[in-house]
Design a protein around this motif. Structure first.
Motif, PDB file in Angstrom:
ATOM      1  N   ILE A 135      23.267 -41.018  52.654  1.00  0.00           N
ATOM      2  CA  ILE A 135      22.346 -42.090  52.481  1.00  0.00           C
ATOM      3  C   ILE A 135      21.868 -42.547  53.803  1.00  0.00           C
ATOM      4  CG2 ILE A 135      21.812 -44.432  51.640  1.00  0.00           C
ATOM      5  CD1 ILE A 135      22.055 -42.368  49.193  1.00  0.00           C
ATOM      6  N   MET A 136      20.621 -42.590  54.021  1.00  0.00           N
ATOM      7  CA  MET A 136      19.811 -43.107  55.139  1.00  0.00           C
ATOM      8  C   MET A 136      20.166 -44.624  55.157  1.00  0.00           C
ATOM      9  SD  MET A 136      17.089 -40.567  55.852  1.00  0.00           S
ATOM     10  CE  MET A 136      16.234 -40.918  54.336  1.00  0.00           C
ATOM     11  N   ASP A 137      19.851 -45.086  56.575  1.00  0.00           N
ATOM     12  CA  ASP A 137      20.246 -46.684  56.569  1.00  0.00           C
ATOM     13  C   ASP A 137      18.761 -47.093  56.106  1.00  0.00           C
ATOM     14  OD1 ASP A 137      22.515 -46.633  58.014  1.00  0.00           O
ATOM     15  OD2 ASP A 137      21.572 -47.175  60.047  1.00  0.00           O
ATOM     16  N   LEU A 140      19.430 -47.660  52.407  1.00  0.00           N
ATOM     17  CA  LEU A 140      20.116 -48.922  52.365  1.00  0.00           C
ATOM     18  C   LEU A 140      19.417 -50.112  52.658  1.00  0.00           C
ATOM     19  CD1 LEU A 140      23.380 -48.937  51.700  1.00  0.00           C
ATOM     20  CD2 LEU A 140      23.677 -49.006  54.044  1.00  0.00           C
ATOM     21  N   GLU A 141      18.591 -50.334  53.604  1.00  0.00           N
ATOM     22  CA  GLU A 141      17.815 -51.299  53.836  1.00  0.00           C
ATOM     23  C   GLU A 141      16.810 -51.692  52.752  1.00  0.00           C
ATOM     24  OE1 GLU A 141      18.009 -53.701  56.274  1.00  0.00           O
ATOM     25  OE2 GLU A 141      18.675 -52.896  58.274  1.00  0.00           O
ATOM     26  N   LEU A 144      18.704 -53.231  49.716  1.00  0.00           N
ATOM     27  CA  LEU A 144      18.839 -54.417  49.983  1.00  0.00           C
ATOM     28  C   LEU A 144      17.995 -55.324  49.767  1.00  0.00           C
ATOM     29  CD1 LEU A 144      21.308 -56.374  51.179  1.00  0.00           C
ATOM     30  CD2 LEU A 144      20.491 -55.723  53.431  1.00  0.00           C
ATOM     31  N   LEU A 190      23.260 -52.057  44.175  1.00  0.00           N
ATOM     32  CA  LEU A 190      22.966 -51.411  45.454  1.00  0.00           C
ATOM     33  C   LEU A 190      23.348 -50.122  45.156  1.00  0.00           C
ATOM     34  CD1 LEU A 190      23.847 -53.748  48.289  1.00  0.00           C
ATOM     35  CD2 LEU A 190      21.499 -52.975  47.701  1.00  0.00           C
ATOM     36  N   LEU A 194      20.882 -46.532  45.215  1.00  0.00           N
ATOM     37  CA  LEU A 194      21.359 -45.423  46.016  1.00  0.00           C
ATOM     38  C   LEU A 194      21.435 -44.215  45.277  1.00  0.00           C
ATOM     39  CD1 LEU A 194      23.697 -47.173  48.675  1.00  0.00           C
ATOM     40  CD2 LEU A 194      21.315 -46.765  48.679  1.00  0.00           C
TER      41      LEU A 194
END
Lengths: 204, 100
Positions: A135-137, A140-141, A144, A190, A194
């Motif tokens: 999973i890429m940042d 994730l952002e 979020l 979350l 994902l």
């Protein structure tokens, strides 16, 4: 707080001449501004001007509190300023949108489901989960940012910024039990988000 | 050819659902903590959920690490503009006159 920093004043700060107090607080402000800006940017959903406003206000209000001796020497200055900034953010959010600190967590969620009572799962039911590294940042952002505001703030303060439950509860002005339940729900959501991202990427 | 592994949904038991997250953070105490630890040791689904929540928490923590933003010093850490510092200095000066 998981990330202790040397961002603290070494001695009591309410008996100093203003010049000395300002020099000390200036050091704290310079040391913490980058982290505060990153946290503020996340609070403001990427709005740089709003983030800079939040940090500037926090550092002005922080200095007023510093002059009044409300900063405890030896404590973590970043956590203290983050609490001030979070209070300011929540107050402005309350004015612009709905923020109910006492609302039941189930009403804060978008989607998500409660697992029904079940017997212990057989071993073949255990999914392989050691795969978050794919999973890429950015994903994730994005996940979020998709959370409702009260859930997002809990994750931000505890997971991203490293506050403990008591510190997050103080910053958000909610009971510790509410922090616990919001975090639990937020993390479940979350993770589900994902999973969706990972599945949609595989379909491409 | 083996299907590539991917992240799977987590499905903890209903009675530990709200507790696993607090266990990850070390925020459970006493018999509740002991019960959840015992249950996780006997329940593959809850163990998987705990693993997933730990990983998620670690990844989220990574977003807050200075290195994630200014990797290899290629990206400069964010700072307030000079104008904002000037405005802030003025506000600090005013606070020195007005704060009791």
């Amino acid at each position: 707080m998981r990330k202790p920093q040397n961002e603290t004043a070494p001695e009591p700060n309410n008996s100093r001449p203003p010049g000395v107090a300002r020099a000390e607080f200036g050091r704290i402000a310079r040391d913490t501004q980058a982290r505060l800006l990153r946290a503020a940017r996340r609070m403001a959903m990427g709005d740089d001007d709003r983030a800079a406003d939040l940090v500037q206000n926090a550092l002005v209000r922080g200095y007023e509190a510093f002059l009044q001796g409300r900063f405890t020497p030896g404590s973590n200055a970043y956590a203290w300023l983050l609490r001030i900034m979070t209070n300011d953010y929540i107050n402005s959010y309350r004015h612009s949108k709905k923020w109910d600190a006492g609302i039941d967590v189930d009403t804060l969620t978008r989607g998500g489901e409660i697992a029904p009572p079940s017997a212990h799962a057989a071993s073949e039911d255990r999914p392989d989960t050691a795969l978050l590294s794919g999973i890429m940042d950015e994903e994730l952002e994005r996940a979020l940012a998709s959370l409702s505001e009260p859930l997002r703030m809990c994750v931000m303060l505890v997971d991203v910024e490293g506050l403990d439950y008591a510190e997050a509860a103080a910053a958000l002005e909610i009971p510790i039990g509410t922090v616990r339940s919001r975090l639990s729900r937020a993390r479940m959501m979350l993770h589900a988000q994902l999973v969706d991202y990972a599945r949609s990427r595989r379909r491409l | 050819m083996k299907e590539p592994q991917t992240i799977q949904p987590i499905r903890p038991c209903w009675h530990t659902r709200s507790l696993l997250s607090a266990l990850v953070d070390g925020e459970l105490t006493g018999w509740v903590r002991k019960y959840v630890q015992w249950h996780v040791a006997h329940c593959p689904r809850c163990l998987a959920a705990l693993d997933a929540l730990k990983q998620l928490s670690q990844r989220l923590r990574g977003l807050g690490e200075p290195a994630s933003l200014a990797a290899d010093n290629k990206i400069q850490a964010p700072t307030l503009s000079a104008d904002r510092w000037t405005a802030m200095e003025a506000a600090w000066e005013k606070a020195e006159r007005t704060v009791p």
